[in-house]
Design a protein around this motif. Structure first.
Motif, PDB file in Angstrom:
ATOM      1  N   ASN A   1     -16.462 -24.417 -85.164  1.00 38.40           N
ATOM      2  CA  ASN A   1     -17.233 -24.414 -86.411  1.00 38.40           C
ATOM      3  C   ASN A   1     -17.321 -23.008 -86.995  1.00 38.40           C
ATOM      4  OD1 ASN A   1     -17.662 -27.134 -86.067  1.00 38.40           O
ATOM      5  ND2 ASN A   1     -19.712 -26.897 -85.186  1.00 38.40           N
TER       6      ASN A   1
ATOM      7  N   GLY B   1     -23.171 -25.656 -83.236  1.00 35.73           N
ATOM      8  CA  GLY B   1     -22.052 -26.452 -82.725  1.00 35.73           C
ATOM      9  C   GLY B   1     -22.120 -26.604 -81.221  1.00 35.73           C
ATOM     10  N   ARG B   2     -21.125 -27.291 -80.676  1.00 30.03           N
ATOM     11  CA  ARG B   2     -21.067 -27.537 -79.238  1.00 30.03           C
ATOM     12  C   ARG B   2     -19.729 -27.071 -78.672  1.00 30.03           C
ATOM     13  NH1 ARG B   2     -25.240 -30.691 -77.516  1.00 30.03           N
ATOM     14  NH2 ARG B   2     -26.445 -31.730 -79.177  1.00 30.03           N
ATOM     15  N   VAL B   3     -19.740 -26.677 -77.431  1.00 29.04           N
ATOM     16  CA  VAL B   3     -18.532 -26.193 -76.768  1.00 29.04           C
ATOM     17  C   VAL B   3     -17.474 -27.288 -76.772  1.00 29.04           C
ATOM     18  CG1 VAL B   3     -17.570 -25.439 -74.550  1.00 29.04           C
ATOM     19  CG2 VAL B   3     -19.769 -24.525 -75.335  1.00 29.04           C
ATOM     20  N   THR B   4     -16.278 -26.937 -77.251  1.00 27.32           N
ATOM     21  CA  THR B   4     -15.168 -27.897 -77.311  1.00 27.32           C
ATOM     22  C   THR B   4     -14.519 -28.058 -75.938  1.00 27.32           C
ATOM     23  OG1 THR B   4     -13.548 -26.179 -77.824  1.00 27.32           O
ATOM     24  CG2 THR B   4     -14.691 -27.212 -79.698  1.00 27.32           C
TER      25      THR B   4
ATOM     26  N   THR C   1     -16.816 -23.365 -80.530  1.00 28.51           N
ATOM     27  CA  THR C   1     -17.205 -24.660 -81.092  1.00 28.51           C
ATOM     28  C   THR C   1     -16.232 -25.237 -82.110  1.00 28.51           C
ATOM     29  OG1 THR C   1     -18.422 -23.725 -82.971  1.00 28.51           O
ATOM     30  CG2 THR C   1     -19.622 -23.923 -80.879  1.00 28.51           C
TER      31      THR C   1
END
Length: 502
Positions: free
Chosen positions: A167, A214-217, A165
Protein backbone atom coordinates in the motif's frame (compact mmCIF):
# COMPACT_ATOMS: atom_id res chain seq x y z
CA UNK A 1 2.17 -12.41 25.52
CA UNK A 2 1.70 -9.99 22.62
CA UNK A 3 4.61 -8.09 21.08
CA UNK A 4 4.79 -4.81 19.14
CA UNK A 5 7.40 -4.40 16.38
CA UNK A 6 9.15 -1.06 15.99
CA UNK A 7 11.21 -0.29 12.88
CA UNK A 8 13.66 2.61 12.68
CA UNK A 9 15.26 3.44 9.33
CA UNK A 10 18.04 5.77 10.51
CA UNK A 11 20.80 7.69 8.78
CA UNK A 12 23.49 5.66 10.54
CA UNK A 13 21.73 2.42 11.47
CA UNK A 14 18.67 0.38 10.54
CA UNK A 15 16.97 -1.13 13.58
CA UNK A 16 14.15 -3.48 14.50
CA UNK A 17 12.94 -4.08 18.05
CA UNK A 18 10.15 -6.01 19.75
CA UNK A 19 8.38 -4.52 22.76
CA UNK A 20 6.06 -6.14 25.27
CA UNK A 21 2.65 -4.78 26.22
CA UNK A 22 4.19 -2.75 29.08
CA UNK A 23 6.75 -1.09 26.78
CA UNK A 24 9.78 -3.21 27.76
CA UNK A 25 12.18 -4.10 24.94
CA UNK A 26 12.31 -7.86 24.40
CA UNK A 27 14.58 -8.12 21.34
CA UNK A 28 16.71 -5.75 19.29
CA UNK A 29 18.72 -5.91 16.07
CA UNK A 30 20.72 -3.25 14.25
CA UNK A 31 22.91 -3.00 11.17
CA UNK A 32 24.68 -0.02 9.59
CA UNK A 33 22.70 1.84 6.95
CA UNK A 34 24.40 1.14 3.60
CA UNK A 35 25.51 4.38 1.94
CA UNK A 36 26.57 4.89 -1.68
CA UNK A 37 28.85 7.73 -2.81
CA UNK A 38 28.39 8.00 -6.59
CA UNK A 39 30.44 11.19 -6.68
CA UNK A 40 32.62 13.04 -4.18
CA UNK A 41 30.37 14.88 -1.75
CA UNK A 42 27.24 12.98 -2.78
CA UNK A 43 25.49 10.39 -0.59
CA UNK A 44 22.69 8.01 -1.51
CA UNK A 45 20.82 5.00 -0.12
CA UNK A 46 19.84 2.09 -2.37
CA UNK A 47 16.12 1.30 -1.83
CA UNK A 48 16.52 -2.45 -2.29
CA UNK A 49 19.62 -2.47 -0.09
CA UNK A 50 17.70 -0.69 2.71
CA UNK A 51 14.93 -3.27 2.45
CA UNK A 52 17.37 -6.16 2.47
CA UNK A 53 19.08 -4.92 5.66
CA UNK A 54 15.73 -4.37 7.37
CA UNK A 55 14.60 -7.89 6.46
CA UNK A 56 17.68 -9.30 8.21
CA UNK A 57 17.04 -7.18 11.30
CA UNK A 58 13.39 -8.24 11.52
CA UNK A 59 14.25 -11.90 10.98
CA UNK A 60 16.72 -11.71 13.85
CA UNK A 61 14.23 -10.34 16.41
CA UNK A 62 11.58 -12.77 15.22
CA UNK A 63 14.04 -15.66 15.66
CA UNK A 64 15.11 -14.43 19.13
CA UNK A 65 11.50 -14.53 20.31
CA UNK A 66 10.42 -17.77 18.66
CA UNK A 67 6.72 -18.35 18.98
CA UNK A 68 6.06 -14.73 20.00
CA UNK A 69 2.75 -13.29 18.88
CA UNK A 70 3.65 -10.11 16.99
CA UNK A 71 0.38 -8.20 16.74
CA UNK A 72 1.48 -4.93 15.13
CA UNK A 73 4.27 -3.03 13.41
CA UNK A 74 5.06 0.68 13.15
CA UNK A 75 7.69 2.51 11.09
CA UNK A 76 10.04 5.35 12.02
CA UNK A 77 12.46 6.80 9.50
CA UNK A 78 14.84 9.58 8.62
CA UNK A 79 13.23 12.46 6.74
CA UNK A 80 13.79 14.41 3.52
CA UNK A 81 14.90 11.54 1.27
CA UNK A 82 12.64 10.05 -1.41
CA UNK A 83 12.55 7.54 -4.26
CA UNK A 84 10.55 7.45 -7.48
CA UNK A 85 8.85 4.14 -8.28
CA UNK A 86 7.14 2.91 -11.43
CA UNK A 87 3.57 1.64 -11.65
CA UNK A 88 4.72 -1.76 -10.37
CA UNK A 89 6.45 -0.27 -7.33
CA UNK A 90 10.00 -0.77 -8.66
CA UNK A 91 12.49 1.97 -7.66
CA UNK A 92 13.76 4.22 -10.47
CA UNK A 93 16.51 6.00 -8.51
CA UNK A 94 18.37 5.89 -5.22
CA UNK A 95 17.34 7.90 -2.17
CA UNK A 96 19.43 11.08 -2.02
CA UNK A 97 20.55 11.52 1.62
CA UNK A 98 19.12 14.48 3.50
CA UNK A 99 22.62 15.94 3.97
CA UNK A 100 23.58 15.59 0.28
CA UNK A 101 24.21 19.15 -1.03
CA UNK A 102 23.36 18.81 -4.70
CA UNK A 103 19.96 20.59 -4.74
CA UNK A 104 21.20 24.14 -4.07
CA UNK A 105 19.90 25.55 -7.38
CA UNK A 106 16.50 23.98 -6.82
CA UNK A 107 15.85 25.62 -3.44
CA UNK A 108 16.95 29.00 -4.78
CA UNK A 109 14.51 28.62 -7.68
CA UNK A 110 11.65 27.80 -5.30
CA UNK A 111 12.50 30.74 -3.06
CA UNK A 112 12.47 33.08 -6.06
CA UNK A 113 9.05 31.82 -7.15
CA UNK A 114 7.33 31.66 -3.76
CA UNK A 115 9.46 33.52 -1.21
CA UNK A 116 10.95 32.42 2.10
CA UNK A 117 8.11 33.72 4.24
CA UNK A 118 5.39 32.15 2.10
CA UNK A 119 7.10 28.75 1.99
CA UNK A 120 7.40 28.86 5.79
CA UNK A 121 3.78 29.94 6.33
CA UNK A 122 2.52 26.98 4.27
CA UNK A 123 4.95 24.18 5.11
CA UNK A 124 6.33 25.17 8.51
CA UNK A 125 9.84 24.30 7.25
CA UNK A 126 12.73 26.73 7.11
CA UNK A 127 13.60 26.69 3.39
CA UNK A 128 16.64 24.51 2.69
CA UNK A 129 18.04 22.34 -0.08
CA UNK A 130 17.80 19.24 2.14
CA UNK A 131 14.02 18.81 1.79
CA UNK A 132 12.41 16.15 -0.40
CA UNK A 133 10.90 18.47 -2.99
CA UNK A 134 14.33 19.93 -3.75
CA UNK A 135 15.71 16.44 -4.31
CA UNK A 136 12.72 15.66 -6.55
CA UNK A 137 13.30 18.82 -8.61
CA UNK A 138 16.96 17.84 -9.02
CA UNK A 139 15.89 14.39 -10.23
CA UNK A 140 13.35 15.93 -12.60
CA UNK A 141 16.10 18.04 -14.14
CA UNK A 142 18.93 15.49 -14.14
CA UNK A 143 17.18 12.10 -14.32
CA UNK A 144 14.30 13.09 -16.57
CA UNK A 145 13.63 9.57 -17.87
CA UNK A 146 13.09 8.27 -14.34
CA UNK A 147 10.83 11.22 -13.55
CA UNK A 148 8.72 10.71 -16.67
CA UNK A 149 8.25 7.01 -15.91
CA UNK A 150 7.38 7.51 -12.24
CA UNK A 151 4.02 6.80 -10.64
CA UNK A 152 4.95 7.50 -7.00
CA UNK A 153 7.34 9.54 -4.87
CA UNK A 154 7.97 7.71 -1.59
CA UNK A 155 9.95 8.88 1.42
CA UNK A 156 11.85 6.18 3.34
CA UNK A 157 8.96 5.42 5.71
CA UNK A 158 6.57 5.16 2.74
CA UNK A 159 8.92 2.83 0.84
CA UNK A 160 9.15 0.42 3.79
CA UNK A 161 5.38 0.55 4.24
CA UNK A 162 4.94 -0.31 0.56
CA UNK A 163 7.41 -3.20 0.77
CA UNK A 164 5.61 -4.61 3.83
CA UNK A 165 2.01 -4.13 2.70
CA UNK A 166 1.86 -3.20 -1.00
CA UNK A 167 0.00 0.00 0.00
CA UNK A 168 0.94 3.64 -0.49
CA UNK A 169 0.69 6.05 2.45
CA UNK A 170 2.77 8.42 4.56
CA UNK A 171 2.28 10.27 7.82
CA UNK A 172 2.00 14.00 8.50
CA UNK A 173 5.53 14.37 9.88
CA UNK A 174 7.33 12.66 6.99
CA UNK A 175 5.05 14.44 4.48
CA UNK A 176 6.13 17.73 6.07
CA UNK A 177 9.80 16.92 5.50
CA UNK A 178 9.21 17.09 1.75
CA UNK A 179 8.51 20.84 2.14
CA UNK A 180 5.46 20.30 -0.11
CA UNK A 181 2.83 19.68 2.61
CA UNK A 182 0.46 22.30 4.03
CA UNK A 183 0.76 21.77 7.78
CA UNK A 184 -2.35 23.83 8.60
CA UNK A 185 -4.70 22.30 6.01
CA UNK A 186 -3.04 18.88 6.51
CA UNK A 187 -2.82 18.17 2.79
CA UNK A 188 -0.35 18.43 -0.08
CA UNK A 189 0.11 22.08 -1.02
CA UNK A 190 -1.25 23.00 -4.45
CA UNK A 191 0.66 26.28 -4.33
CA UNK A 192 4.03 24.67 -3.67
CA UNK A 193 3.53 21.86 -6.18
CA UNK A 194 2.24 24.22 -8.88
CA UNK A 195 5.29 26.45 -8.44
CA UNK A 196 7.54 23.39 -8.65
CA UNK A 197 5.68 21.99 -11.66
CA UNK A 198 5.13 18.64 -9.92
CA UNK A 199 1.91 16.60 -10.00
CA UNK A 200 0.21 16.00 -6.64
CA UNK A 201 -0.66 12.47 -7.82
CA UNK A 202 2.96 11.43 -7.22
CA UNK A 203 2.51 11.75 -3.46
CA UNK A 204 0.80 9.19 -1.19
CA UNK A 205 -2.08 9.92 1.15
CA UNK A 206 -0.91 11.58 4.38
CA UNK A 207 -2.26 10.27 7.70
CA UNK A 208 -1.66 10.99 11.40
CA UNK A 209 1.04 8.83 13.00
CA UNK A 210 -0.48 5.71 14.53
CA UNK A 211 -2.95 5.13 11.66
CA UNK A 212 -3.44 1.61 10.29
CA UNK A 213 -2.13 1.47 6.70
CA UNK A 214 -2.12 -2.20 5.62
CA UNK A 215 -1.16 -5.76 6.43
CA UNK A 216 2.00 -7.76 5.80
CA UNK A 217 1.78 -9.50 2.42
CA UNK A 218 2.72 -13.09 1.72
CA UNK A 219 5.92 -12.00 -0.02
CA UNK A 220 6.93 -9.68 2.83
CA UNK A 221 6.14 -12.47 5.29
CA UNK A 222 8.57 -14.77 3.50
CA UNK A 223 11.27 -12.07 3.43
CA UNK A 224 10.95 -10.89 7.05
CA UNK A 225 9.57 -13.81 9.04
CA UNK A 226 6.52 -11.76 10.13
CA UNK A 227 3.17 -13.49 9.97
CA UNK A 228 1.11 -12.70 6.90
CA UNK A 229 -1.67 -10.25 7.80
CA UNK A 230 0.22 -8.52 10.63
CA UNK A 231 -1.20 -4.94 10.88
CA UNK A 232 1.23 -2.18 9.89
CA UNK A 233 0.77 1.51 10.74
CA UNK A 234 2.46 4.73 9.77
CA UNK A 235 4.74 5.94 12.54
CA UNK A 236 6.63 9.04 11.50
CA UNK A 237 9.85 10.98 11.41
CA UNK A 238 12.35 9.28 13.71
CA UNK A 239 12.51 12.23 16.10
CA UNK A 240 8.71 12.48 16.25
CA UNK A 241 8.49 8.78 17.12
CA UNK A 242 11.16 9.24 19.79
CA UNK A 243 9.10 12.13 21.19
CA UNK A 244 6.12 9.78 21.62
CA UNK A 245 8.29 7.26 23.47
CA UNK A 246 9.65 9.81 25.97
CA UNK A 247 6.34 11.66 26.50
CA UNK A 248 7.26 15.20 25.49
CA UNK A 249 3.55 16.06 25.78
CA UNK A 250 4.26 17.04 29.39
CA UNK A 251 4.67 20.78 29.88
CA UNK A 252 8.25 22.05 29.94
CA UNK A 253 9.84 18.90 28.44
CA UNK A 254 12.32 18.91 25.55
CA UNK A 255 13.37 15.89 23.52
CA UNK A 256 17.11 15.88 22.79
CA UNK A 257 17.85 13.23 20.18
CA UNK A 258 21.62 12.75 19.86
CA UNK A 259 22.06 10.80 16.66
CA UNK A 260 24.09 11.59 13.56
CA UNK A 261 22.54 15.03 13.97
CA UNK A 262 21.33 16.39 17.31
CA UNK A 263 17.68 17.36 17.15
CA UNK A 264 15.74 19.17 19.84
CA UNK A 265 11.94 19.08 19.83
CA UNK A 266 8.99 20.30 21.88
CA UNK A 267 5.26 19.60 21.46
CA UNK A 268 2.73 22.44 21.02
CA UNK A 269 -0.95 22.68 20.18
CA UNK A 270 -0.61 25.18 17.31
CA UNK A 271 2.25 26.23 15.01
CA UNK A 272 3.71 29.74 15.36
CA UNK A 273 4.59 30.58 11.77
CA UNK A 274 5.91 34.10 12.24
CA UNK A 275 9.11 36.00 11.44
CA UNK A 276 10.55 35.38 14.92
CA UNK A 277 10.22 31.58 14.58
CA UNK A 278 11.59 31.68 11.03
CA UNK A 279 14.50 33.84 12.19
CA UNK A 280 15.34 31.23 14.81
CA UNK A 281 15.24 28.50 12.10
CA UNK A 282 12.57 26.49 13.90
CA UNK A 283 10.48 24.12 11.82
CA UNK A 284 6.96 22.98 12.71
CA UNK A 285 5.15 19.86 11.63
CA UNK A 286 2.09 17.86 12.69
CA UNK A 287 2.34 14.27 13.86
CA UNK A 288 -0.19 12.81 16.33
CA UNK A 289 -1.24 12.82 19.98
CA UNK A 290 -2.69 15.31 22.47
CA UNK A 291 -0.46 18.10 21.10
CA UNK A 292 -0.50 17.71 17.34
CA UNK A 293 2.45 19.90 16.39
CA UNK A 294 6.18 19.50 16.93
CA UNK A 295 8.76 22.28 16.87
CA UNK A 296 12.15 21.08 15.73
CA UNK A 297 15.61 22.39 15.07
CA UNK A 298 18.98 20.73 14.88
CA UNK A 299 22.73 20.74 15.01
CA UNK A 300 23.43 18.77 11.84
CA UNK A 301 26.64 17.22 13.14
CA UNK A 302 26.53 15.61 16.58
CA UNK A 303 27.36 11.90 16.41
CA UNK A 304 28.86 12.73 13.02
CA UNK A 305 31.31 15.12 14.74
CA UNK A 306 32.33 12.47 17.27
CA UNK A 307 32.81 9.92 14.47
CA UNK A 308 34.91 12.41 12.51
CA UNK A 309 37.10 13.00 15.57
CA UNK A 310 37.60 9.28 16.26
CA UNK A 311 38.42 8.63 12.61
CA UNK A 312 41.04 11.41 12.44
CA UNK A 313 42.51 13.15 15.50
CA UNK A 314 41.27 10.45 17.87
CA UNK A 315 42.41 7.34 16.02
CA UNK A 316 44.54 6.29 18.99
CA UNK A 317 41.52 6.49 21.30
CA UNK A 318 39.56 4.24 18.96
CA UNK A 319 42.45 1.78 18.87
CA UNK A 320 42.72 1.75 22.67
CA UNK A 321 38.98 1.15 22.97
CA UNK A 322 39.11 -1.78 20.56
CA UNK A 323 42.11 -3.33 22.35
CA UNK A 324 40.63 -2.92 25.82
CA UNK A 325 36.98 -3.69 25.07
CA UNK A 326 36.16 -0.45 26.84
CA UNK A 327 33.78 2.13 25.34
CA UNK A 328 35.23 4.83 23.08
CA UNK A 329 33.14 7.30 25.07
CA UNK A 330 34.84 6.19 28.30
CA UNK A 331 38.29 6.73 26.80
CA UNK A 332 37.24 10.16 25.53
CA UNK A 333 35.85 11.05 28.96
CA UNK A 334 39.09 10.00 30.64
CA UNK A 335 41.15 12.22 28.34
CA UNK A 336 38.86 15.22 28.83
CA UNK A 337 38.65 14.86 32.61
CA UNK A 338 42.35 14.20 33.23
CA UNK A 339 44.21 16.03 30.48
CA UNK A 340 42.27 19.21 29.70
CA UNK A 341 42.96 22.78 30.81
CA UNK A 342 39.57 24.43 31.45
CA UNK A 343 41.31 27.71 32.28
CA UNK A 344 42.57 27.90 28.69
CA UNK A 345 39.60 26.50 26.79
CA UNK A 346 39.52 25.54 23.14
CA UNK A 347 36.19 26.13 21.34
CA UNK A 348 34.51 23.92 18.76
CA UNK A 349 31.89 25.19 16.30
CA UNK A 350 30.10 21.94 15.37
CA UNK A 351 29.08 22.64 11.78
CA UNK A 352 30.85 19.82 9.96
CA UNK A 353 27.69 19.25 7.91
CA UNK A 354 26.59 22.85 7.73
CA UNK A 355 23.99 24.56 9.87
CA UNK A 356 20.22 25.00 9.69
CA UNK A 357 21.08 28.67 9.16
CA UNK A 358 23.54 28.11 6.34
CA UNK A 359 24.43 24.78 4.76
CA UNK A 360 27.74 26.25 3.56
CA UNK A 361 29.14 26.62 7.08
CA UNK A 362 31.98 24.34 8.11
CA UNK A 363 33.29 23.30 11.52
CA UNK A 364 36.01 25.11 13.40
CA UNK A 365 38.37 24.52 16.36
CA UNK A 366 39.32 27.92 17.74
CA UNK A 367 41.95 29.00 20.23
CA UNK A 368 44.44 26.12 19.87
CA UNK A 369 48.05 26.59 20.86
CA UNK A 370 50.97 24.17 21.08
CA UNK A 371 50.25 23.50 24.75
CA UNK A 372 46.85 21.96 24.11
CA UNK A 373 46.44 18.21 24.10
CA UNK A 374 43.83 15.67 23.05
CA UNK A 375 41.84 16.14 26.25
CA UNK A 376 41.37 19.84 25.42
CA UNK A 377 40.08 19.00 21.96
CA UNK A 378 37.63 16.38 23.27
CA UNK A 379 36.36 18.80 25.91
CA UNK A 380 35.86 21.43 23.17
CA UNK A 381 34.05 18.93 20.96
CA UNK A 382 31.54 17.92 23.65
CA UNK A 383 31.05 21.45 24.96
CA UNK A 384 30.49 22.83 21.47
CA UNK A 385 27.70 20.32 20.91
CA UNK A 386 26.19 21.17 24.33
CA UNK A 387 26.47 24.94 23.75
CA UNK A 388 24.57 24.64 20.48
CA UNK A 389 21.72 22.81 22.25
CA UNK A 390 21.62 25.48 24.97
CA UNK A 391 21.17 28.15 22.31
CA UNK A 392 18.28 26.20 20.77
CA UNK A 393 16.45 25.77 24.09
CA UNK A 394 16.86 29.43 25.01
CA UNK A 395 15.20 30.21 21.68
CA UNK A 396 12.23 27.97 22.52
CA UNK A 397 11.82 29.77 25.84
CA UNK A 398 11.83 33.16 24.12
CA UNK A 399 9.35 32.08 21.43
CA UNK A 400 6.83 30.34 23.70
CA UNK A 401 7.36 32.47 26.83
CA UNK A 402 7.80 29.45 29.06
CA UNK A 403 10.63 27.64 30.77
CA UNK A 404 11.69 24.20 29.60
CA UNK A 405 13.14 22.67 32.74
CA UNK A 406 13.53 19.02 31.76
CA UNK A 407 15.49 17.53 28.87
CA UNK A 408 15.02 13.88 27.90
CA UNK A 409 18.02 12.59 25.95
CA UNK A 410 18.05 9.64 23.57
CA UNK A 411 20.59 8.36 21.04
CA UNK A 412 24.10 6.94 21.10
CA UNK A 413 25.77 9.69 23.13
CA UNK A 414 23.10 9.33 25.84
CA UNK A 415 25.07 6.26 26.93
CA UNK A 416 27.98 8.46 28.05
CA UNK A 417 27.84 9.62 31.68
CA UNK A 418 30.51 12.19 30.87
CA UNK A 419 28.50 13.78 28.06
CA UNK A 420 25.30 13.81 30.15
CA UNK A 421 27.09 15.43 33.11
CA UNK A 422 28.53 18.13 30.85
CA UNK A 423 25.05 18.71 29.43
CA UNK A 424 23.50 19.15 32.90
CA UNK A 425 26.30 21.54 33.91
CA UNK A 426 25.98 23.64 30.76
CA UNK A 427 22.18 23.63 30.48
CA UNK A 428 21.49 24.21 34.15
CA UNK A 429 18.52 21.88 33.58
CA UNK A 430 17.59 18.37 34.73
CA UNK A 431 18.73 15.75 32.24
CA UNK A 432 16.89 12.42 31.98
CA UNK A 433 17.96 9.39 29.99
CA UNK A 434 15.06 6.98 29.39
CA UNK A 435 15.38 3.35 30.43
CA UNK A 436 14.98 2.44 26.75
CA UNK A 437 17.41 4.49 24.67
CA UNK A 438 15.99 3.02 21.42
CA UNK A 439 13.29 5.65 21.57
CA UNK A 440 12.51 5.89 17.83
CA UNK A 441 11.92 2.11 17.68
CA UNK A 442 9.82 2.26 20.85
CA UNK A 443 7.70 5.17 19.59
CA UNK A 444 7.15 3.44 16.26
CA UNK A 445 6.15 0.22 18.04
CA UNK A 446 3.66 2.05 20.27
CA UNK A 447 2.14 3.83 17.28
CA UNK A 448 1.90 0.50 15.48
CA UNK A 449 -0.02 -0.84 18.48
CA UNK A 450 -2.33 2.19 18.37
CA UNK A 451 -3.06 1.58 14.68
CA UNK A 452 -3.80 -2.09 15.39
CA UNK A 453 -6.26 -1.13 18.14
CA UNK A 454 -4.03 -2.48 20.92
CA UNK A 455 -3.23 0.85 22.62
CA UNK A 456 -4.84 4.26 23.15
CA UNK A 457 -2.80 7.19 21.86
CA UNK A 458 -3.95 9.38 24.76
CA UNK A 459 -2.41 6.94 27.26
CA UNK A 460 1.03 6.39 25.70
CA UNK A 461 2.68 8.61 28.32
CA UNK A 462 2.31 5.76 30.83
CA UNK A 463 4.99 3.79 28.96
CA UNK A 464 7.76 6.31 29.65
CA UNK A 465 10.37 5.14 32.18
CA UNK A 466 13.50 7.10 32.97
CA UNK A 467 16.72 5.20 33.53
CA UNK A 468 19.20 7.83 34.77
CA UNK A 469 18.81 11.38 36.01
CA UNK A 470 21.46 14.11 36.09
CA UNK A 471 20.33 16.99 38.35
CA UNK A 472 20.69 20.55 37.12
CA UNK A 473 23.94 22.32 37.90
CA UNK A 474 24.92 25.91 37.27
CA UNK A 475 28.61 26.70 36.93
CA UNK A 476 29.75 30.26 36.49
CA UNK A 477 32.85 29.41 34.45
CA UNK A 478 30.87 27.34 31.97
CA UNK A 479 28.33 30.15 31.58
CA UNK A 480 31.23 32.47 30.72
CA UNK A 481 32.48 29.93 28.17
CA UNK A 482 28.98 29.80 26.69
CA UNK A 483 28.92 33.58 26.25
CA UNK A 484 32.30 33.38 24.51
CA UNK A 485 30.94 30.61 22.28
CA UNK A 486 27.99 32.80 21.26
CA UNK A 487 30.35 35.65 20.34
CA UNK A 488 32.53 33.31 18.29
CA UNK A 489 29.45 31.90 16.60
CA UNK A 490 28.23 35.36 15.64
CA UNK A 491 31.66 36.24 14.26
CA UNK A 492 31.67 32.97 12.32
CA UNK A 493 28.28 33.87 10.84
CA UNK A 494 29.56 37.29 9.76
CA UNK A 495 32.63 35.72 8.17
CA UNK A 496 30.56 33.33 6.07
CA UNK A 497 28.20 36.11 5.07
CA UNK A 498 31.17 38.12 3.80
CA UNK A 499 32.57 35.11 1.93
CA UNK A 500 29.15 34.57 0.35
CA UNK A 501 28.96 38.22 -0.76
CA UNK A 502 32.45 38.01 -2.25
Amino acid sequence: MEYYLGIDMGTTNIKAALFTEDGSMAAFSSEPTPVIHPKEGWSEFGPLELWSVLCRCIKKVVWETKGAKIVSAGISSLGESGVLTDAGGYPLNNFIAWYDPRAKEEIEELKRKIGNDRIYSITGQTPSDKYGICKLLWIKKNLSEAYEEASHWLSVEDWILYKLTGNYATDYSIASRTMAFDIVKLQWSEEILDAAGIAAELFPEALPGGTFAGRVTQRASEETGLARGTPVSVGGHDHACAAVAVNIFESGVVLDSMGTAEVSMVAVREPVLNREALGKFYSFYPHCGPKLYRVITSNQSCGAAVEWYLNTLGEEIRSRAIRSGKSEYDWMAGEAEQNARPEDAVYFLPFLRGSVENNQWKGCLWGIDDGHRQGDLIRALIHGICFELKKQIEGYQELFHQRFDKIRVVGGLAKSDFVMKQKSRIQGTDIEVPACVQAACCGAALLGAVGAGKQNIKKLGQFYRFGRRYPAENEEELLKEYQTYLKLREGFKELYNRIGEA
